[in-house]
Motif scaffolding. Sequence first.
Motif, PDB file in Angstrom:
ATOM      1  N   THR A 351     -14.946 -15.155  61.625  1.00 48.20           N
ATOM      2  CA  THR A 351     -15.580 -13.910  61.199  1.00 48.20           C
ATOM      3  C   THR A 351     -15.027 -13.383  59.890  1.00 48.20           C
ATOM      4  O   THR A 351     -13.880 -13.645  59.513  1.00 48.20           O
ATOM      5  CB  THR A 351     -15.389 -12.813  62.266  1.00 48.20           C
ATOM      6  N   ASN A 352     -15.850 -12.589  59.216  1.00 47.39           N
ATOM      7  CA  ASN A 352     -15.408 -11.830  58.050  1.00 47.39           C
ATOM      8  C   ASN A 352     -14.453 -10.742  58.544  1.00 47.39           C
ATOM      9  O   ASN A 352     -14.847  -9.911  59.370  1.00 47.39           O
ATOM     10  CB  ASN A 352     -16.616 -11.205  57.358  1.00 47.39           C
ATOM     11  N   GLU A 357     -18.616  -9.954  61.018  1.00 50.02           N
ATOM     12  CA  GLU A 357     -19.775 -10.843  61.061  1.00 50.02           C
ATOM     13  C   GLU A 357     -19.333 -12.299  60.964  1.00 50.02           C
ATOM     14  O   GLU A 357     -18.388 -12.623  60.242  1.00 50.02           O
ATOM     15  CB  GLU A 357     -20.736 -10.520  59.916  1.00 50.02           C
ATOM     16  N   GLU A 358     -20.034 -13.172  61.671  1.00 45.96           N
ATOM     17  CA  GLU A 358     -19.694 -14.589  61.657  1.00 45.96           C
ATOM     18  C   GLU A 358     -20.002 -15.187  60.287  1.00 45.96           C
ATOM     19  O   GLU A 358     -21.019 -14.860  59.663  1.00 45.96           O
ATOM     20  CB  GLU A 358     -20.476 -15.318  62.747  1.00 45.96           C
ATOM     21  N   VAL A 359     -19.124 -16.070  59.797  1.00 45.21           N
ATOM     22  CA  VAL A 359     -19.306 -16.705  58.497  1.00 45.21           C
ATOM     23  C   VAL A 359     -19.828 -18.124  58.698  1.00 45.21           C
ATOM     24  O   VAL A 359     -19.708 -18.693  59.787  1.00 45.21           O
ATOM     25  CB  VAL A 359     -17.984 -16.726  57.684  1.00 45.21           C
ATOM     26  N   PRO A 360     -20.406 -18.739  57.662  1.00 50.18           N
ATOM     27  CA  PRO A 360     -20.951 -20.092  57.807  1.00 50.18           C
ATOM     28  C   PRO A 360     -19.864 -21.131  58.095  1.00 50.18           C
ATOM     29  O   PRO A 360     -18.694 -20.942  57.763  1.00 50.18           O
ATOM     30  CB  PRO A 360     -21.602 -20.355  56.442  1.00 50.18           C
ATOM     31  N   GLN A 363     -16.443 -22.080  56.062  1.00 47.97           N
ATOM     32  CA  GLN A 363     -15.908 -20.936  55.323  1.00 47.97           C
ATOM     33  C   GLN A 363     -14.762 -20.301  56.098  1.00 47.97           C
ATOM     34  O   GLN A 363     -14.769 -20.264  57.322  1.00 47.97           O
ATOM     35  CB  GLN A 363     -17.016 -19.906  55.090  1.00 47.97           C
ATOM     36  N   GLN A 364     -13.782 -19.779  55.352  1.00 47.39           N
ATOM     37  CA  GLN A 364     -12.633 -19.169  55.996  1.00 47.39           C
ATOM     38  C   GLN A 364     -12.959 -17.792  56.549  1.00 47.39           C
ATOM     39  O   GLN A 364     -13.782 -17.051  56.003  1.00 47.39           O
ATOM     40  CB  GLN A 364     -11.478 -19.040  55.001  1.00 47.39           C
ATOM     41  N   GLY A 365     -12.301 -17.460  57.634  1.00 45.38           N
ATOM     42  CA  GLY A 365     -12.441 -16.137  58.230  1.00 45.38           C
ATOM     43  C   GLY A 365     -11.418 -15.958  59.335  1.00 45.38           C
ATOM     44  O   GLY A 365     -10.606 -16.849  59.612  1.00 45.38           O
ATOM     45  N   ARG A 402     -10.899 -22.035  59.509  1.00 44.81           N
ATOM     46  CA  ARG A 402     -12.286 -22.474  59.348  1.00 44.81           C
ATOM     47  C   ARG A 402     -12.531 -23.612  60.336  1.00 44.81           C
ATOM     48  O   ARG A 402     -11.584 -24.188  60.886  1.00 44.81           O
ATOM     49  CB  ARG A 402     -12.537 -22.975  57.916  1.00 44.81           C
TER      50      ARG A 402
END
Length: 522
Positions: A351-352, A357-360, A363-365, A402
């Motif tokens: 997530t961001n 919100e979920e990230v693609p 991508q890091q989160g 990620r």
Amino acid sequence: MSALPEPRFLDDRLSHWARTTPDAEAIVYLDRTWTWAQWDDRVRRLTGALTEFGVGHGDAVAFLDKNHPACVELTFAAASLGAANAVVNFRLAGDELDYVLNDSGARVLIVGRELRPAIDGVRDRLTHVEHVIEVTPDGEDGDEYEALLAGATPTGRADDVEPGDVCVIMYSSGTTGKPKGVELTQTNLIAHTVNGHEGWSFDEGDKNMVSMPLFHVGGQSYVQVGIHDGVPTVMTREADGTALAGAILAGANRTFLVPAVLAKVLDAGPDAVKLFGALKTFCYGASPMPLPLLRQALKAWPDTDFRQVYGLTEVSGVISHLMPEAHRDTEHPERLVSAGQLIPNAELRVTNPDTGEEVPTGQQGELWFRTPQLMKGYHNKPEATADAVTADGWFRTGDVGRIDPQGYLFVEDRLKDMIISGGENVYSIEVERVLAEHPAVTEVAVIGVPDEKWGEAVKAVVAVEGSASEEELTAWCRERLARYKCPRTVGIVDELPRNPTGKILKKELRKPFWEGRDRATV
């Protein structure tokens, strides 16, 4: 994995093996050995003793000693009454002991003889503790714990016990203030044992070595695995070389340890390396394995199955694992720096951190997990629990990572370890991995330090073998990283500070640079 029905209560498997294989070896500790029937009888007697002390549903007891079967016995006995065992880090100082024992509300404390003076020093401040029982490593004359068992009446599980009752309280290291007690239920620990067991099992004749400290979830949860499968446990009091070697010579061939132990074995010479070659499985976790060390280990022990685990106390231990075949997959060497794939019955969201919100994919989160292994909450800390767990059951880890298209998880950093330099985000673990590849570097930690121009600057602290200058190490990074990620300074030390489980204490490294400033040093 056992074909037996999945247990509902923590003591189900212990009592099963006591009925079906009563005379088989269950646990070896120092010079003592107990069969399944004997071990179950000890638990039942301790349950009776706790009942006589008035311990019941919702209460807490506590254990303070180095590794000892009595700690596991106390967990089982407390669970049989719907109570919880607060397992205390034996390295805590007096004020820390005072806080943890009072916060847990423990009514009964079992303490090792060598640690009794520390308890005597704070005894007048322990507001809940009604009984203190001393235990010795060898069960020698005068052992109050052994006398307590001998005089107790064996007692079964209480009628009001539920699988969702808290049975263990594991305290955090306290790097963000006062330690938080993580409440784990019987359901949590059983789910962890079953889910974490996926993809591997014990063979006939195997013995399971338990050497991680039992105050750590890596010890407290891992000990349940051998009990679940009915194989003997060889427990060491500490994780020193002599104890580990003795356990292997006693037949232990499966284990879970921190990477730092492996490094010491490889440095100990050919005899130690040969001895550890008897291990069928070497499971490691609790701190990252430097890639050069892992490659060295894979070469030194070609017949050993290496299994990496990533997890957190709040999810009862393991949440993802890198299996043996992935360790030796020459077509995907990049997976050696991953945390593997999710264990069964676990969900992941990346997530961001700002929006949730979920990230693609890729991508890091921030890593969020949902699992039946998730803690009930933080003991006496409802606000902290609400901050960590969403209303729909997702645990916010504070870890940054990620996931790739094949489902391999890469844990990149801690949110609090992220360095913001000139508006650019620098993840310390990325820089650490590059420095760890330098042939002279044996340990590395990367931190952010104050910088008047950039806000924060990247600083590396390393231990080296042989010689390596600051200029050489900086140049090494500049060849492999974007310039803004490279350390502006490199400190060379004899060794890095670590906590009792081997985790590098970045708080201690940051402290001299940030003292008196606004930035937190956790």
